[in-house]
Design an enzyme around this catalytic site. Structure first.
Site, PDB file in Angstrom:
ATOM      1  CG  ASP A  38      -2.087   0.920   1.111  1.00  0.00           C
ATOM      2  OD1 ASP A  38      -2.260   1.524   0.032  1.00  0.00           O
ATOM      3  OD2 ASP A  38      -2.833   1.054   2.091  1.00  0.00           O
ATOM      4  N   GLY A  41       0.056   5.376  -4.394  1.00  0.00           N
ATOM      5  CA  GLY A  41      -0.566   6.653  -4.776  1.00  0.00           C
ATOM      6  C   GLY A  41       0.056   7.810  -4.006  1.00  0.00           C
ATOM      7  CB  THR A  84     -12.886  -8.494  -5.436  1.00  0.00           C
ATOM      8  OG1 THR A  84     -12.812  -8.441  -4.005  1.00  0.00           O
ATOM      9  CG2 THR A  84     -12.502  -9.871  -5.896  1.00  0.00           C
ATOM     10  CG  ASN A  86      -7.705  -2.599  -5.780  1.00  0.00           C
ATOM     11  OD1 ASN A  86      -6.763  -3.351  -5.577  1.00  0.00           O
ATOM     12  ND2 ASN A  86      -8.034  -1.653  -4.901  1.00  0.00           N
ATOM     13  CD1 TRP A  87     -12.772  -5.880  -9.786  1.00  0.00           C
ATOM     14  CD2 TRP A  87     -11.956  -5.131 -11.720  1.00  0.00           C
ATOM     15  NE1 TRP A  87     -12.084  -6.918 -10.384  1.00  0.00           N
ATOM     16  CE2 TRP A  87     -11.578  -6.485 -11.575  1.00  0.00           C
ATOM     17  CE3 TRP A  87     -11.544  -4.449 -12.877  1.00  0.00           C
ATOM     18  CZ2 TRP A  87     -10.817  -7.164 -12.520  1.00  0.00           C
ATOM     19  CZ3 TRP A  87     -10.782  -5.135 -13.823  1.00  0.00           C
ATOM     20  CH2 TRP A  87     -10.431  -6.471 -13.637  1.00  0.00           C
ATOM     21  CB  SER A 214      -7.956  -4.051   2.494  1.00  0.00           C
ATOM     22  OG  SER A 214      -7.720  -2.818   3.112  1.00  0.00           O
ATOM     23  CD  GLU A 225       3.039 -13.058  15.900  1.00  0.00           C
ATOM     24  OE1 GLU A 225       3.130 -11.901  16.358  1.00  0.00           O
ATOM     25  OE2 GLU A 225       2.485 -13.986  16.521  1.00  0.00           O
TER      26      GLU A 225
HETATM   27  C1  FPP Z   1      -2.314   0.137  -3.204  1.00  0.00           C
HETATM   28  O1  FPP Z   1      -1.732   1.412  -3.151  1.00  0.00           O
HETATM   29  C2  FPP Z   1      -1.689  -0.589  -4.283  1.00  0.00           C
HETATM   30  C3  FPP Z   1      -2.359  -1.263  -5.257  1.00  0.00           C
HETATM   31  C4  FPP Z   1      -3.828  -1.352  -5.323  1.00  0.00           C
HETATM   32  C5  FPP Z   1      -1.635  -1.922  -6.356  1.00  0.00           C
HETATM   33  C6  FPP Z   1      -0.423  -2.631  -5.927  1.00  0.00           C
HETATM   34  C7  FPP Z   1       0.350  -3.019  -7.116  1.00  0.00           C
HETATM   35  C8  FPP Z   1       1.696  -2.974  -7.179  1.00  0.00           C
HETATM   36  C9  FPP Z   1       2.548  -2.619  -6.048  1.00  0.00           C
HETATM   37  C10 FPP Z   1       2.399  -3.400  -8.395  1.00  0.00           C
HETATM   38  C11 FPP Z   1       2.107  -4.825  -8.666  1.00  0.00           C
HETATM   39  C12 FPP Z   1       3.081  -5.415  -9.530  1.00  0.00           C
HETATM   40  C13 FPP Z   1       2.896  -6.586 -10.148  1.00  0.00           C
HETATM   41  C14 FPP Z   1       4.024  -7.176 -10.824  1.00  0.00           C
HETATM   42  C15 FPP Z   1       1.602  -7.289 -10.197  1.00  0.00           C
HETATM   43  P1  FPP Z   1      -2.655   2.671  -3.379  1.00  0.00           P
HETATM   44  O2  FPP Z   1      -2.745   2.925  -4.817  1.00  0.00           O
HETATM   45  O3  FPP Z   1      -3.975   2.441  -2.715  1.00  0.00           O
HETATM   46  O4  FPP Z   1      -1.839   3.788  -2.638  1.00  0.00           O
HETATM   47  P2  FPP Z   1      -2.457   5.001  -1.817  1.00  0.00           P
HETATM   48  O5  FPP Z   1      -3.223   4.413  -0.668  1.00  0.00           O
HETATM   49  O6  FPP Z   1      -1.258   5.766  -1.375  1.00  0.00           O
HETATM   50  O7  FPP Z   1      -3.343   5.770  -2.752  1.00  0.00           O
END
Ligand code: FPP
Length: 264
Positions: A38, A41, A84, A86-87, A214, A225
């Site tokens: 996480d 963003g 699921t 994240n869509w 989540s 843990e």
């Molecule tokens: C959450 O951060 C992150 C995700 C929903 C996507 C995670 C994906 C990657 C780290 C790359 C994956 C790589 C492969 C190879 C599959 P956020 O976007 O919610 O961050 P924020 O809370 O700061 O907005």
């Protein structure tokens, strides 16, 4: 001369890291580590970059952390890459996230093969775009015979959906008279989860300071843990991972008993 100095500059942290890995390996290593990645963003926002730049940087962290996890002898690394829920994100961001497995695997698959890593996926595979499915399937096939660390991507994964599907399958067996409801126990439920072939996670890490699950592995994390770190996923480096494992090694796990299991 400069080259020599620069080599020296990078060799020292490498040596220190190698020593740390050796020290961590002399104690109990968690078999299965699950990570909620996480903060991509926020990492991008801090730099006035679009959110997708954070995801791209996060992909590089996936490479670093997979490599060190494998070096440390972790057997399974599960990474929550797309839920699921994240869509609900903007289409542009979803499209980008769906392309990341392809980019990651086309760049790093040879390295994963060299490290004897086995790529797997949990989640609802069928609903992914075909280009995403194809790249993941290619990596699964190319690494199927590997017996090193399992790098398990949770992609279009949601624990409630997994539990619903599990309950539907078990209810069907009962309705068909193949099992009696009294036979439903932990091991039967586990055998109908997407992780049926994996040990349950010993350690859950969530980056970025958020303290929630989540909808991630709700059944499987019953005795794990937990570690919540403020570090944003793109900044989570090898040293962070080593520190997490060291911290895990100080925990005494009782599994409901009064005696610890000697994690250290
Ligand atoms: C959450 O951060 C992150 C995700 C929903 C996507 C995670 C994906 C990657 C780290 C790359 C994956 C790589 C492969 C190879 C599959 P956020 O976007 O919610 O961050 P924020 O809370 O700061 O907005």
């Amino acid at each position: 001369m400069l080259g020599k100095l620069m080599r020296k500059k990078t060799a020292e942290p490498d040596r220190l890291l190698a020593e740390e890995i050796a020290s961590v390996k002399s104690r109990h290593i968690p078999a299965h580590v699950a990570i909620i990645m996480d903060g991509n963003g926020r990492w991008a926002k801090k730099r006035n970059l679009p959110r997708i730049a954070g995801h791209h940087e996060g992909m590089k962290t996936v490479r670093k952390i997979s490599r060190i996890a494998s070096d440390m002898g972790i057997k399974v690394l599960t990474l929550y890459a797309f839920s699921t829920e994240n869509w609900k994100r903007p289409k542009l961001e979803i499209d980008f996230l769906m392309k990341l497995p392809g980019e990651f695997l086309s760049t790093y698959l040879p390295e994963l093969i060299e490290q004897n890593v086995k790529v797997e996926m949990i989640g609802n595979f069928e609903l992914l775009p075909s280009h995403t499915k194809n790249s993941i399937q290619r990596a699964i096939d190319a690494t199927a015979e590997n017996d090193g660390m399992t790098l398990n991507f949770a992609m279009n994964y949601g624990s409630r959906l997994e539990l619903i599907q599990c309950m539907q399958e078990i209810a069907k067996l009962a309705a068909e008279g193949k099992i009696d409801p009294s036979e439903i126990d932990e091991s039967l439920i586990e055998s109908h989860l997407m992780t049926s072939h994996l040990p349950e996670p010993d350690l859950l890490i969530r980056t970025s300071g958020e303290v929630r699950l989540s909808n991630f592995m709700l059944w499987q994390l019953a005795y794990a843990e937990f570690s919540f770190t403020d570090v944003l996923w793109p900044d989570f480096d090898e040293q962070c991972m080593v520190s997490e494992i060291k911290e895990f090694q100080t925990r005494v796990r009782r599994f409901g008993s009064v005696e610890g299991d000697g994690n250290t």
